[in-house]
Enzyme design. Structure first.
Site: not given
Length: 594
Positions: A326-328, A330, A355
């Site tokens: 998710y986000c960073v 990812g 994500f």
């Protein structure tokens, strides 16, 4: 004697105060002064004065020479529209202007108090007029590149939002009305709210007593089965007799608490994934302290993600896992996949889901405005003593990206109007800050955001191994949010330009949080898919099929297609039932540490 026509327009002379009322207002002013003096005394008594470098950073002057023709055009338009506004205010034109219609649609000014009184109607329309011209004047500046223009546009927008008349007591009719109704006590309550926030160094968005981790948020049953200096590994209890053989491990951002994916039973992606027959693990990162001062990318990839993947594989006796970043997280998951590919170990991850994650930061949006040299120097100065960056600074940065909604809305409601804070689990999570390892945080901003090294083969090394995103062939599911202001959809899309394996791209309605945390039963938003081979997000959207509701069912269908075999939910599939014994109940200790 007051003119009746003037009174009808809302300018009636206020009634004289009685002696009792004057005494009350005197007490209000005295109490306000006392509160501020007590706050100042506490600050000087309990904390050392901040270093001058942490208070302000001088930005380099830019030579900005506006085109005289454009500047003249802006000035003429401002004068003309200003005169028209005054004519309407004085009654020479009874029609509704486009500016008035726009003011009615602006949620800051759509209360009837802004419209009923000609003075405040004039104030709001004048503000919008000047705001539009200020923002428009940015385009008239010559001699700056696109990044400088975006930075100036962001700063101008921030200034414009801060100067809204709704943010000041004497230009907000609702504040004046509330103060009169409560005999000034609303102002005192708002002042108490403000001083409390100043003392803790963070804006409050929700009732701080309404939620507690493990009591009414982050309550999906599970156990902590591993703890390292960097993370805790949480395994969740299955709710189905059979589960997919390939387990799921979720890597949340280390800049936030992981329970954004487990806010409550109705919103919890974790609970939902368990109910779909997945054996779910989540990494709960440790909030940084002095012990993590030397943390680097190698730690988050090798000692974090790869270690967790190998731990789950060994615990369950499986060859591979499904992974979510998710986000960073990812971004670092992409690094992990590239490292595993370079080592010949790509099969450890059966599929990867992203994500709202970015790997190419060439068009990363407004956060790119915070990676200048002076910003990195400021971060270094603020964290030099302890080796970590206080999470409140990161929270303030994200609030600035949506200042109108996440800062000034609360200034008006809670400081000026003295309203109670509403209970809201998402905003509780938003304010539950996490400290960041300063060395790693600076490297992330410099190497990924500013220099965009990750998309250059070999420019980034992990554990001494040069990595190349083009070597990643792991089947990937990439989700982006249409209104995401943190990881813009067109930036997330760029993953498809760099991975070599099959990629399913899904564009979800809403933004960075609501676009992800959108359970099917809520029946909110929509998502778009496009099976055709396209080369840009614009082409994707042009030929996409829209589906109402959550994208989660689409994802679980894709996961099922990657690994269809199921096994009994017993033994190591139960938290603590295998070689890793339960250390404590979920959500664990790291998520509670402050």
């Amino acid at each position: 004697m007051t003119d009746q026509k003037t009174a009808d327009k809302g300018f009636a002379t206020p009634p004289l105060l009685s002696l009792e009322e004057m005494q009350h207002w005197t007490w209000v002013m005295g109490r306000a002064q006392q509160l501020m003096m007590e706050h100042v005394a506490r600050q000087f008594g309990e904390a050392k004065p901040p270093e001058p470098a942490a208070l302000a950073q001088q930005l380099p002057w830019m030579n900005m020479f506006p085109d005289p023709a454009k500047l003249a055009e802006q000035q003429v338009a401002l004068w003309t529209e200003g005169m028209t506004l005054w004519q309407r205010a004085l009654g020479f034109d009874g029609g509704r202007s486009e500016l008035a219609e726009k003011a009615d649609r602006d949620k800051r000014f759509n209360a009837p108090q802004w419209q009923d009184n000609p003075l405040f109607d004039m104030i709001r329309q004048s503000y919008l007029l000047v705001s539009e011209r200020l923002l428009g004047s940015v385009d008239a500046i010559e001699g700056i590149d696109s990044r400088q223009r975006e930075k100036l546009r962001f700063l101008t927008r921030s200034f414009v939002d801060a100067m809204a008349p709704s943010n000041f007591a004497l230009t907000n009719p609702m504040v004046i009305e509330r103060a009169i109704e409560t005999k000034g006590e609303s102002l005192l309550k708002g002042l108490e709210n403000m001083l409390r926030d100043l003392s803790k160094g963070q804006l409050t968005h929700t009732d701080p007593t309404a939620f507690e981790v493990g009591r009414n948020i982050a309550v999906t049953p599970g156990k902590v089965v591993k703890r390292t200096p960097l993370y805790e590994l949480v395994q969740y209890s299955p709710t189905t007799d059979e589960v997919h053989e390939t387990p799921l491990i979720i890597f949340p951002p280390w800049i936030n608490r992981y329970y954004i994916l487990d806010l409550n039973p109705k919103k919890s992606f974790i609970r939902w994934a368990v109910e779909q027959g997945l054996t779910v693990f989540v990494v709960s990162w440790k909030s940084a302290d002095e012990s993590l001062a030397s943390t680097t990318l190698d730690d988050y990839v090798v000692n974090g993600q790869v270690d967790a993947i190998d731990t789950v594989r060994d615990l369950l006796g499986v060859e591979s896992v499904h992974a979510i970043g998710y986000c960073v997280a990812g971004t670092t998951l992409a690094c992990t996949l590239a490292l595993l590919a370079a080592r010949g170990e790509a099969d450890k991850v059966a599929s990867a889901t992203f994500f709202t994650a970015q790997v190419d930061f060439s068009e990363a949006g407004d956060l790119n405005l915070f990676v200048a040299d002076e910003t990195l120097q400021l971060i270094e100065q603020m964290s030099a003593d302890k080796g970590y960056l206080d999470g409140r600074y990161m929270a303030a940065t994200f609030n600035m990206l949506r200042g109108r909604d996440l800062i000034w809305n609360y200034v008006a409601n809670n400081y000026l109007l003295g309203e109670d804070y509403p209970p809201f689990d998402l905003l509780h999570w938003n304010g539950d800050t996490t400290n960041l390892p300063a060395k790693w945080h600076q490297a992330y901003l410099r190497d990924f955001y500013r220099d965009n090294k990750l998309v250059t083969p070999g420019a980034i090394t992990v554990a001494g191994v040069p990595i190349d995103l083009g070597k990643v062939r792991t089947p990937s599911y990439v989700q982006a949010g249409r209104e995401d202001h943190i990881a813009p959809a067109h930036s997330v899309w760029k993953i498809t330009d760099h991975f070599s394996g099959p990629v399913r791209f899904v564009l979800a309605g809403s933004g960075h949080i609501a676009g992800v945390v959108n359970p099917p039963e809520a029946q909110k938003y929509q998502y778009w898919t496009n099976g055709a081979k396209v080369s840009s997000l614009e082409e994707f959207v042009a030929g996409a099929t829209e589906t109402k509701g959550s994208w989660w069912p689409d994802w679980i269908g894709w996961i099922g297609a990657q690994s269809e075999r199921k096994v009994q939910a017993k033994g190591a599939r139960q938290p603590g039932g295998g070689k890793l014994k339960a250390l404590e109940d979920a959500p664990g200790s790291y998520v509670r540490a402050r």
